[in-house]
Design a protein around this motif. Sequence first.
Motif, short mmCIF file in Angstrom:
data_model
loop_
_atom_site.label_atom_id
_atom_site.label_comp_id
_atom_site.label_asym_id
_atom_site.label_seq_id
_atom_site.Cartn_x
_atom_site.Cartn_y
_atom_site.Cartn_z
N GLN A 141 0.95 -1.07 0.20
CA GLN A 141 0.03 0.09 0.01
C GLN A 141 0.77 1.13 -0.20
O GLN A 141 0.44 2.22 -0.56
N ALA A 142 1.99 1.29 0.74
CA ALA A 142 2.87 2.52 0.81
C ALA A 142 3.58 2.58 -0.44
O ALA A 142 3.69 3.62 -0.80
N PHE A 143 3.86 1.56 -1.05
CA PHE A 143 4.46 1.62 -2.40
C PHE A 143 3.78 2.21 -3.43
O PHE A 143 4.09 2.93 -4.31
N PHE A 144 2.42 1.49 -3.67
CA PHE A 144 1.52 2.03 -4.44
C PHE A 144 1.12 3.47 -4.20
O PHE A 144 0.90 4.20 -5.27
N GLU A 145 1.22 3.94 -2.96
CA GLU A 145 0.71 5.23 -2.63
C GLU A 145 1.84 6.29 -3.08
O GLU A 145 1.55 7.21 -3.69
N VAL A 146 3.24 5.87 -3.23
CA VAL A 146 4.21 6.70 -3.87
C VAL A 146 4.06 6.70 -5.23
O VAL A 146 4.06 7.88 -5.79
N LEU A 147 3.70 5.50 -5.96
CA LEU A 147 3.31 5.63 -7.41
C LEU A 147 2.40 6.39 -7.65
O LEU A 147 2.16 7.20 -8.67
N ARG A 148 1.22 6.47 -6.66
CA ARG A 148 0.10 7.32 -7.29
C ARG A 148 0.28 8.75 -7.07
O ARG A 148 -0.15 9.67 -7.86
N ARG A 149 1.05 9.23 -5.74
CA ARG A 149 1.61 10.61 -5.74
C ARG A 149 2.41 10.93 -6.82
O ARG A 149 2.34 12.21 -7.23
N GLN A 150 3.40 10.08 -7.37
CA GLN A 150 4.24 10.41 -8.40
C GLN A 150 3.17 10.43 -9.77
O GLN A 150 3.58 11.83 -10.38
N ASP A 151 2.32 9.95 -10.03
CA ASP A 151 1.45 10.05 -11.09
C ASP A 151 0.55 11.32 -11.24
O ASP A 151 0.34 12.08 -11.92
N GLU A 152 0.16 11.48 -9.55
CA GLU A 152 -0.53 12.96 -9.42
C GLU A 152 0.42 13.98 -9.94
O GLU A 152 -0.08 15.05 -10.56
N ALA A 153 1.68 14.04 -9.16
CA ALA A 153 2.67 15.11 -9.56
C ALA A 153 2.79 15.12 -11.02
O ALA A 153 2.97 16.27 -11.69
N GLN A 154 3.15 14.22 -11.79
CA GLN A 154 3.22 14.22 -13.36
C GLN A 154 2.19 15.00 -13.94
O GLN A 154 2.25 15.81 -14.68
N LEU A 155 0.67 14.42 -13.59
CA LEU A 155 -0.28 15.23 -14.15
C LEU A 155 -0.44 16.63 -13.89
O LEU A 155 -0.81 17.62 -14.68
N ALA A 156 -0.22 16.97 -12.56
CA ALA A 156 -0.02 18.45 -12.19
C ALA A 156 1.16 19.15 -12.83
O ALA A 156 0.75 20.38 -13.37
N ASN A 157 2.19 18.72 -13.22
CA ASN A 157 3.18 19.34 -13.91
C ASN A 157 2.77 19.47 -15.36
O ASN A 157 3.00 20.74 -15.96
N ALA A 181 -0.65 23.84 -7.21
CA ALA A 181 -0.93 22.38 -7.13
C ALA A 181 -0.01 21.28 -7.52
O ALA A 181 0.31 20.40 -7.04
N ALA A 182 1.02 21.78 -8.62
CA ALA A 182 2.08 21.02 -8.78
C ALA A 182 3.11 20.91 -7.48
O ALA A 182 3.59 19.90 -7.44
N ARG A 183 3.39 22.10 -6.86
CA ARG A 183 4.20 22.12 -5.79
C ARG A 183 3.77 21.18 -4.80
O ARG A 183 4.45 20.69 -3.97
N SER A 184 2.41 21.25 -4.70
CA SER A 184 1.76 20.42 -3.39
C SER A 184 1.96 19.04 -3.83
O SER A 184 2.10 18.29 -2.98
N ALA A 185 1.64 18.93 -5.02
CA ALA A 185 1.79 17.42 -5.24
C ALA A 185 3.28 16.83 -5.08
O ALA A 185 3.62 15.60 -4.77
N GLU A 186 4.08 17.57 -5.31
CA GLU A 186 5.73 17.25 -4.96
C GLU A 186 5.85 16.91 -3.59
O GLU A 186 6.56 15.92 -3.26
N ILE A 187 5.39 17.72 -2.83
CA ILE A 187 5.50 17.56 -1.30
C ILE A 187 4.80 16.36 -0.87
O ILE A 187 5.28 15.71 -0.01
N ARG A 188 3.57 15.97 -1.43
CA ARG A 188 2.90 14.65 -1.24
C ARG A 188 3.78 13.49 -1.42
O ARG A 188 3.68 12.53 -0.98
#
Length: 412
Positions: free
Chosen positions: A132-148, A188-195
């Motif tokens: 769950q933690a591993f996929f949470e990192v992947l999820r946040r990375q995908d969200e950051a990519q979409l935000a960027n 939103a992009a900066r917040s996604a990077e923090i997450r």
Amino acid sequence: MKFSYRYLMSGALLLSCLFSISVSAVPLTLPQALALAEQYSPALKVANAQAANADAALDTARAFPNPDIEFGTGNSHLLPAQRGHNSALTIAQPVEFSGLRNSRRQAAEAGVMSSVAQRDEARINLYAQVKQAFFEVLRRQDEAQLANENHALLLQISNRVKLRVEVGESPRYEQVKSDAEAMTAENAARSAEIRVSQAKDRLRALLGAPLADNFEIIHDIQMVADLPELSRLRSELLAYQPVLKIADAETRRAEAKLELERSLRIPQPTLKWSAERHPDVNLWRVSVAMPLPLWNQRAGQVGEAYANRERALADQDRIRFALLGELDQAYGRYQIARRQMSVFETGLMREAESALKVAEAAYRYGERGILDYLDAQRVFRSTRMDYLNARYELQFALIDIERLRATAGENK
């Protein structure tokens, strides 16, 4: 000497830098994360120690009681003519009936079964938490990519609107609106990077392993979304779930302790052999000592053990119903996520993208204003984010079902 020491320290610093670069350059995969958790997790170490403790308790339950030995000596003054030394030796061996020993051994064996199941539960829960933690990192990375990507696109739109305003093709409020959208996207992009950083910190803390601060993760395993029927999942849960095995072992231990307390109602004898040596006579005797249950017949201990047995039985039913309910909820989330993904993949994503292209073309040719174009862009961005959330909600539901089926260790 100072010259060589300076070169030695420089070489060590260079090697450490190269090592840190090589560690941070190697992405972390899910099997590697599970292996690190297996090696460094304190939860598994605690479970292994508890299993060793239960094995030692079983050895204690199988042991026979040790005999007691007593020796004494002194002087005898019976008559003036009969003075001398005396001595006495006594050996006592407590005797335990077979019912008492069997009950104590069965309670210890149930404790071993419980500790083994607890170790399995700790491993399965650890694997589920790591996934769950591993996929949470992947999820946040995908969200950051979409935000960027969204931020970059809105910057292009803002620059394009600015150019049109400068040449007089668009009113100034369109530039104000596009600039505001670009600033919101940047935030939103900066917040996604923090997450992303926060998710990595949680994964690092869960693994308990020395990872670099800038470690990266990749996932090259295809997510399997096909599951058997719910009835089969329930059967697997009832057959393999370690929590149910723990509850069953604790019930057996409570029953064995109840039999142990009942066996202790029967007085356990102690065999004694003694020899005495006096100046005028030598004595030896064999005797049996046994406590009399006059004032304490262990009614309180038996009642307490009976209540613990009833509580263990009720707790076993409660755990079974709770796990089945948790499985039903996870299966429901799995069905909802699959249905959402089917809706997105069969047309919703294409429709949102087509609407964005139409709005963009209409804005370029002056048929629509910037507000319509930004609204279409916002709808497309929201649709992509919802699709991303549905994908990972499906994965999280699969992880929960895998944990409840007690198959997390098999898919390591």
